[in-house]
Design a protein around this motif. Structure first.
Motif, PDB file in Angstrom:
ATOM      1  N   UNK A  78      38.792  59.987 101.478  1.00  0.00           N
ATOM      2  CA  UNK A  78      37.703  60.350 100.574  1.00  0.00           C
ATOM      3  C   UNK A  78      37.669  59.381  99.400  1.00  0.00           C
ATOM      4  N   UNK A  79      36.482  58.865  99.120  1.00  0.00           N
ATOM      5  CA  UNK A  79      36.357  57.922  98.006  1.00  0.00           C
ATOM      6  C   UNK A  79      36.638  58.653  96.692  1.00  0.00           C
ATOM      7  N   UNK A  80      37.249  57.943  95.792  1.00  0.00           N
ATOM      8  CA  UNK A  80      37.506  58.517  94.476  1.00  0.00           C
ATOM      9  C   UNK A  80      36.233  58.415  93.647  1.00  0.00           C
TER      10      UNK A  80
ATOM     11  N   UNK B   3       7.738  53.738  75.855  1.00  0.00           N
ATOM     12  CA  UNK B   3       8.626  53.139  76.855  1.00  0.00           C
ATOM     13  C   UNK B   3       9.527  54.227  77.432  1.00  0.00           C
ATOM     14  N   UNK B   4       9.422  54.417  78.740  1.00  0.00           N
ATOM     15  CA  UNK B   4      10.179  55.499  79.380  1.00  0.00           C
ATOM     16  C   UNK B   4      11.585  55.037  79.740  1.00  0.00           C
ATOM     17  N   UNK B   5      12.511  55.980  79.671  1.00  0.00           N
ATOM     18  CA  UNK B   5      13.882  55.659  80.056  1.00  0.00           C
ATOM     19  C   UNK B   5      14.513  56.870  80.723  1.00  0.00           C
ATOM     20  N   UNK B   6      15.602  56.623  81.414  1.00  0.00           N
ATOM     21  CA  UNK B   6      16.392  57.717  81.977  1.00  0.00           C
ATOM     22  C   UNK B   6      17.863  57.443  81.694  1.00  0.00           C
ATOM     23  N   UNK B   7      18.505  58.391  81.016  1.00  0.00           N
ATOM     24  CA  UNK B   7      19.954  58.314  80.791  1.00  0.00           C
ATOM     25  C   UNK B   7      20.642  58.996  81.965  1.00  0.00           C
ATOM     26  N   UNK B   8      21.414  58.246  82.729  1.00  0.00           N
ATOM     27  CA  UNK B   8      22.115  58.832  83.877  1.00  0.00           C
ATOM     28  C   UNK B   8      23.601  58.990  83.589  1.00  0.00           C
ATOM     29  N   UNK B   9      24.164  60.093  84.076  1.00  0.00           N
ATOM     30  CA  UNK B   9      25.614  60.267  84.163  1.00  0.00           C
ATOM     31  C   UNK B   9      25.862  60.600  85.625  1.00  0.00           C
ATOM     32  N   UNK B  10      26.177  59.579  86.418  1.00  0.00           N
ATOM     33  CA  UNK B  10      26.156  59.757  87.870  1.00  0.00           C
ATOM     34  C   UNK B  10      27.530  59.570  88.479  1.00  0.00           C
ATOM     35  N   UNK B  11      27.900  60.513  89.345  1.00  0.00           N
ATOM     36  CA  UNK B  11      29.174  60.402  90.054  1.00  0.00           C
ATOM     37  C   UNK B  11      29.013  59.527  91.274  1.00  0.00           C
ATOM     38  N   UNK B  12      29.891  58.559  91.387  1.00  0.00           N
ATOM     39  CA  UNK B  12      29.884  57.654  92.539  1.00  0.00           C
ATOM     40  C   UNK B  12      31.209  56.910  92.548  1.00  0.00           C
ATOM     41  N   UNK B  13      31.573  56.356  93.702  1.00  0.00           N
ATOM     42  CA  UNK B  13      32.844  55.620  93.766  1.00  0.00           C
ATOM     43  C   UNK B  13      32.862  54.406  92.842  1.00  0.00           C
ATOM     44  N   UNK B  14      31.726  53.722  92.707  1.00  0.00           N
ATOM     45  CA  UNK B  14      31.682  52.531  91.845  1.00  0.00           C
ATOM     46  C   UNK B  14      30.425  52.574  90.981  1.00  0.00           C
TER      47      UNK B  14
ATOM     48  N   UNK C  56      24.482  52.952  90.061  1.00  0.00           N
ATOM     49  CA  UNK C  56      23.222  52.336  89.623  1.00  0.00           C
ATOM     50  C   UNK C  56      22.285  52.149  90.812  1.00  0.00           C
ATOM     51  N   UNK C  57      22.841  51.670  91.920  1.00  0.00           N
ATOM     52  CA  UNK C  57      22.012  51.406  93.098  1.00  0.00           C
ATOM     53  C   UNK C  57      21.327  52.658  93.611  1.00  0.00           C
ATOM     54  N   UNK C  58      22.052  53.771  93.658  1.00  0.00           N
ATOM     55  CA  UNK C  58      21.453  54.995  94.193  1.00  0.00           C
ATOM     56  C   UNK C  58      20.430  55.578  93.216  1.00  0.00           C
ATOM     57  N   UNK C  59      20.707  55.459  91.906  1.00  0.00           N
ATOM     58  CA  UNK C  59      19.745  55.970  90.919  1.00  0.00           C
ATOM     59  C   UNK C  59      18.461  55.143  90.960  1.00  0.00           C
ATOM     60  N   UNK C  60      18.637  53.834  91.047  1.00  0.00           N
ATOM     61  CA  UNK C  60      17.485  52.927  91.102  1.00  0.00           C
ATOM     62  C   UNK C  60      16.616  53.248  92.329  1.00  0.00           C
TER      63      UNK C  60
END
Lengths: 84, 179
Positions: free
Chosen positions: B3-5, B42-53, B58-62
């Motif tokens: 399982x990825x950390x 100007x729109x923005x999104x603050x992400x706090x995303x769980x992922x291995x890296x 960033x890639x999945x949020x994008x």
């Protein structure tokens, strides 16, 4: 100013109270996943989820938006005042 | 299967398009770990995303944001840009103590210069530089700063590509090949 009820998540509600205390307007709009919106009235807005994935993180984002608002008076600006 | 950390990665995406009209779609696309706002249009999104890296976060949020028609990611903002109070929080010092470090009135001096907004009360520093100065830097933070810089260059190239003249396009391609 508060228009509408309290947010069910306590962290988010605390952030909305903070926004209210800094003269932001918090409005319950309740459409879909959006609980409402917080606006500074001069160009900043943050949409508030009803069920954010992590209420603590969502609350922090609201605090950050209020603190980073570029429209607040100069003496409220972040970091460089002498109130630290 | 190993399982990825998972770790939580915080970053901001700067967006174009009508975000308010598509909030439900964003939520359904898995962006309930993002907080969507705007500053002066100007729109923005603050992400706090769980992922291995960080790159996966960033890639999945994008990708999730851009599943919504009309929404585009323009830029990624790391918390690499920090205010004096951010620095105080990250170093575990008071703001007054950081003010003295910046002014050279305390500590070894040579505090890194602010990156921008020098003539304002909201000066911004690069955290990677401040952290290195304070001796709290780590290789991961440096790698993150480099990753985001490269992703921003790619996003900018994507935005500009349609406007490029053929000769400029050829030059850009040759630069990429010479990497």
């Amino acid at each position: 100013m508060r228009q509408g009820g309290r947010h069910p998540k306590k962290d988010v509600e605390a952030a909305l109270e903070y926004a209210d205390g800094r003269d932001w307007t918090v409005t319950r709009t309740a459409s879909g996943h959006r609980w409402g919106v917080a606006i500074c009235g001069r160009g900043c807005s943050v949409s508030i989820w009803s069920t954010p994935k992590n209420p603590g993180n969502h609350a922090k984002a609201i605090w950050r938006a209020v603190d980073a608002c570029p429209h607040s008076p100069a003496d409220d600006e972040d970091g460089e005042g002498h109130h630290g | 299967m190993v399982r990825a950390i998972m770790a939580e990665h915080s970053f901001t995406l700067i967006l174009s398009g009508d975000v308010d009209a598509h909030l439900d779609e964003l939520f359904e696309a898995g962006c309930d770990d993002g907080s969507f706002g705007a500053v002066d249009g100007v729109a923005y999104a603050d992400f706090d995303r769980e992922a291995p890296t960080l790159t996966e976060a960033i890639g999945s949020a994008l990708a999730a944001v851009e599943t919504v028609p009309g929404l585009r990611v323009l830029r990624i903002e790391p918390d690499d840009l920090v205010t004096m109070s951010d620095i105080a929080e990250r170093l575990g010092r008071t703001r007054e103590s950081v003010r003295l470090l910046v002014a050279g009135e305390r500590g070894p001096g040579d505090f890194p210069p602010p990156l921008s907004h020098l003539r304002t009360r909201n000066r911004l520093w690069r955290w990677s530089e401040v952290a290195a100065w304070a001796g709290v830097t780590d290789g991961i933070a440096q790698a993150h700063a480099q990753t985001i810089a490269a992703l921003n260059a790619a996003l900018e190239l994507r935005a500009m590509a349609v406007h490029l003249a053929p000769d400029a396009r050829t030059l850009v391609a040759s630069l990429e090949r010479s990497a």
